[in-house]
Design an enzyme around this catalytic site. Structure first.
Site, PDB file in Angstrom:
ATOM      1  CG  ASP A 205      -2.060   1.024   1.094  1.00 58.94           C
ATOM      2  OD1 ASP A 205      -2.534   1.253  -0.036  1.00 58.94           O
ATOM      3  OD2 ASP A 205      -2.461   1.599   2.128  1.00 58.94           O
ATOM      4  CB  SER A 229      -6.178   3.083  -0.299  1.00 59.38           C
ATOM      5  OG  SER A 229      -4.793   3.358  -0.239  1.00 59.38           O
ATOM      6  CD  GLN A 279      -4.053   1.673  -3.296  1.00 60.30           C
ATOM      7  OE1 GLN A 279      -3.606   2.805  -3.293  1.00 60.30           O
ATOM      8  NE2 GLN A 279      -3.712   0.768  -2.376  1.00 60.30           N
TER       9      GLN A 279
END
Length: 288
Positions: A205, A229, A279
């Site tokens: 991430d 995110s 993502q």
């Protein structure tokens, strides 16, 4: 967190019984819980319900609400399916009776089959030629914007070395790619594959949305853009070790409608593809 051992402590959840687990949080410099931490803790919780040595091969998740750093997170695991080859789990993360995150993860028994993979980039600088985030802070602290300086000052269990260093004093549009070498701090020792996957999920991430921001870097930056995110997916391909630098190579096919999409591959230094990531993130210009 200073080393891999601090990270493992954060990823290790308290078993509350009935497939419910509780975790605490550590800041990475933002006011909310780091998405990678929630991802990794949720994967840890899902693994707790797997008793037949199956290994996660994919996960798909949504971030629904920002997490509160000062409160524990409850992870509730539901066993959706236990088939002949695959097991599926659904994990719900809750704070104050509010669902902040959901994840579906699929686990596969170990099998042999056909092989192929994309190649690692060979024409990029190696880690020994690059500055880490710690090096950047030490060398350029007097030139860095305060927000970036504060972010880089946070102690982390991972070294990051971007292949291309963005000059905050010379803002210009850049290619929609982000290549970052990373390495754990401290001696990882011998870790089993489930724990290695949880650590890799935590790291995944970081940095990926940089690829979606770069094409508009002449006017967009972390100071004037609200970023978060929205979802996160991973596919795990092969076993690996954390004994050397690894490369996270990401690219962004599109940014539009205040959202940016990025995909990436994670390689060992010798070129083995171990995981792929996708993502989408919020990229909303702030009204200053």
């Amino acid at each position: 967190m200073k080393t891999i051992h601090d990270l493992i402590d954060i990823l290790t959840l308290e078993d509350k019984g009935d497939n419910v687990f509780s975790g605490v949080s550590k800041t990475i410099g933002s006011p909310n819980v780091f998405g990678g931490q929630v991802l990794a803790q949720a994967l840890h919780a899902a693994y707790k319900s797997i008793s037949n040595d199956r290994i996660v091969h994919s996960l798909h998740s949504y971030f629904l609400e920002p997490g509160n750093l000062s409160k524990p997170i409850s992870y509730q695991v539901r066993e959706m399916r236990n088939g002949g080859s695959f097991s599926t789990r659904r994990v719900t993360a809750v704070q104050d009776n509010i669902t902040i995150f959901i994840m579906a993860a699929s686990f596969h028994k170990i099998e042999n089959g056909h092989e192929h993979q994309v190649a690692i980039k060979r024409n990029i600088k190696q880690p020994e030629e690059l500055l880490s985030w710690n090096d950047m802070l030490e060398k350029f602290h007097h030139l860095l914007p305060r927000q970036m300086k504060d972010f880089l000052s946070i102690e982390r269990p991972v070294y990051f070395k971007p292949v291309e260093m963005v000059d905050p004093l010379n803002q210009k549009d850049l290619p929609a790619t982000e290549d970052v070498w990373f390495k754990l701090k401290g001696n990882a020792g011998t870790l089993d594959l489930p724990l290695k996957q949880q650590i890799l999920t935590y790291i995944s991430d970081y940095n990926i949305l940089n690829a979606a921001l770069k094409p508009n870097a002449s006017k967009a930056n972390y100071g004037n853009t609200q970023m978060a995110s929205l979802d996160h997916s991973m596919w795990f391909s092969r076993d690996f070790n954390f004994d050397d630098w690894m490369l996270f190579s990401a690219a962004s096919p599109s940014t539009s409608g205040a959202r940016g999409l990025a995909t990436g591959n994670i390689f060992t230094r010798d070129g083995k593809l171990v995981a792929s990531v996708a993502q989408e993130g919020l990229m909303r210009p702030k009204k200053l």
